[in-house]
Design an enzyme around this catalytic site. Structure first.
Site, PDB file in Angstrom:
ATOM      1  N   GLU A   1      -7.818  46.726 -18.046  1.00 18.84           N
ATOM      2  CA  GLU A   1      -8.783  47.730 -17.431  1.00 18.84           C
ATOM      3  C   GLU A   1      -8.597  49.041 -16.748  1.00 18.84           C
ATOM      4  OE1 GLU A   1     -10.773  45.000 -14.748  1.00 18.84           O
ATOM      5  OE2 GLU A   1     -10.643  43.430 -16.328  1.00 18.84           O
TER       6      GLU A   1
ATOM      7  N   GLU B   1     -11.316  37.072 -23.274  1.00 19.30           N
ATOM      8  CA  GLU B   1     -12.110  36.467 -22.281  1.00 19.30           C
ATOM      9  C   GLU B   1     -13.563  36.149 -22.384  1.00 19.30           C
ATOM     10  OE1 GLU B   1     -11.395  38.673 -18.614  1.00 19.30           O
ATOM     11  OE2 GLU B   1      -9.350  39.384 -19.165  1.00 19.30           O
TER      12      GLU B   1
END
Ligand code: G3I
Length: 387
Positions: free
Chosen positions: A180, A296
């Site tokens: 991220e 995810e």
């Protein structure tokens, strides 16, 4: 209802609901009920039929795809029924204890106890393991802020990666080396996310992290991992552009990066799903010579109806619509659901439903029984092209 190739069944469904809204005479409650009634009708006839009981890992492997799960760091060690379900369904495990705040009780020490349990459990049960994550702006230990600074950040980064990736060298199929690093709303050039690593080390921190990891664990596939890229929304489009730019930069400067992790935290209520734009994004990443993993995968059911059968049908549709597009791209080598059973999901804590009903979004229910989500994921593996 005839659906053109840009409209999924869910688009058509919501369009139908939109026409209802035009009636105007219905009260809100009646409108909502009739909307959900429409949803149910539309989803009622969608088949999630699956041939046989073959586990997800086997169906995926038949097409050259790895299926696995993150299994709630705390729970796997104490839950034999979750262990049995993981062994049955998964070919890969994501240990939940490999973040800075889980490994580093203080600046001078590392605690691998819980991470080792996971890796040993996986190896004992012939599962692969995937490391998550070496460099992130989040999940940093409490001591980080007052200890790490511009002068020593490189030393802390190098030591952390050498220690952690070195400890598990040869045991990790892949690592989310950096997690991220892009956040367009932060307003920085090229959409970079504000983070201590960027502040202390500049934009080279990502290349540095990959190079160190490659030195200590040359066998592992090294991934950049990110979220918020899945839908036909302006913010997702902007982020796709920024992520592609980052990946192109890394590849052009010879960074030892092997893949991109598409987190895929989906939203059951989101209708702005554009299969062609998603295909294009996967294609553009694959054209850089990168592998892709869905890292995810789960579906937020927070805004979906309370009715369990309807909610399960909508969630299953979201999985099948998304994964069938993703798996058409042969560079996608793996699918990790962020949890396996509804008994343990971060969404129960971080995305609670307003009606306080238990969330229902993973392949297995709280009793480890397969749900329509399991069927939907099984169908996408069965229908995926051979790698
Ligand atoms: O291990 C401690 C335990 O000892 C303690 O008793 C307990 C008290 O709450 O906390 C336990 O740690 C928690 C950990 O999850 C357990 O797995 C942390 O407080 C909690 O913050 C942590 O949340 C995780 C979160 O990342 C932050 O690390 C979620 O489970 C996990 O699902 C979530 O996953 C992230 C990915 O890493 C990156 N992408 C987004 C995704 C969802 O936020």
């Amino acid at each position: 209802m005839k659906i053109n190739h840009f409209l999924t069944r869910r688009h058509a469904l919501y369009l139908g609901l939109g026409s209802l809204a035009g009636l105007g005479s219905l009260t809100t409650n009646k409108l909502i009920n009739s909307c959900y009634a429409n949803q149910f009708i539309a989803h009622q006839h969608r088949s999630f039929y699956v041939q046989g009981n073959t586990p997800l890992k086997t169906r995926a492997a038949k097409k050259g795809i790895i299926y696995g799960a993150d299994c709630g760091s705390l729970e796997l060690q104490s839950q034999p029924e979750l262990q049995a379900a993981v062994i049955q369904e998964c070919a890969m495990l994501v240990p939940g204890f490999l973040k800075w705040n889980m490994l580093r009780p203080n600046p001078a020490s590392f605690n691998f106890t819980r991470g080792d349990w996971y890796v040993n459990f996986a190896q004992k049960n012939k599962m692969l393991t995937r490391g998550h994550t070496l460099v992130w702006y989040d999940a940093l230990p409490k001591w980080f802020k007052e200890t790490v600074n511009k002068q020593n950040a490189r030393q802390f980064l190098e030591e952390h990666i050498k220690k952690v990736a070195g400890h598990y060298a040869g045991k990790m199929h892949s690592w989310d080396v950096v997690n991220e690093a892009i956040n367009v709303p932060d307003g920085l050039p090229n959409g970079w996310r504000k983070s201590p690593w960027l502040e202390f080390l500049g934009t080279d921190y990502i290349d540095l992290a990959f190079r160190i990891t490659s030195e200590v664990d040359p066998q592992s596939l090294l991934f950049y991992n990110d979220f918020g890229l899945e839908y036909d929304k302006p913010e997702h489009e902007a982020k796709r552009t920024a992520v592609l730019k980052l990946l192109e930069k890394l590849k052009s400067q010879g960074t030892p990066i092997h893949g991109f992790g598409m987190q895929s935290h989906l939203d059951g209520h989101e209708t702005r799903f554009n299969p062609q734009k998603l295909r294009n994004f996967f294609r553009d990443i694959a054209s850089l010579g990168l592998k892709i993993m869905i890292t995810e995968l789960d579906v937020v059911d927070k805004k979906l109806p309370k009715d369990i059968d309807l909610r399960d049908r909508i969630v299953a549709s979201v999985y099948e619509d998304y994964l069938s597009v993703a798996l058409d791209e042969k560079a996608v080598i793996g699918v990790i659901t962020w949890g396996l059973s509804d008994r343990y999901t971060w969404l129960a804590e971080f995305h609670r439903r307003d009606d306080q009903e238990p969330v229902r979004l993973l392949p297995l229910d709280t009793q480890m029984q397969r749900k329509l989500s399991w069927n939907a994921i099984a169908r996408t593996f069965d229908n995926a092209p051979q790698r």
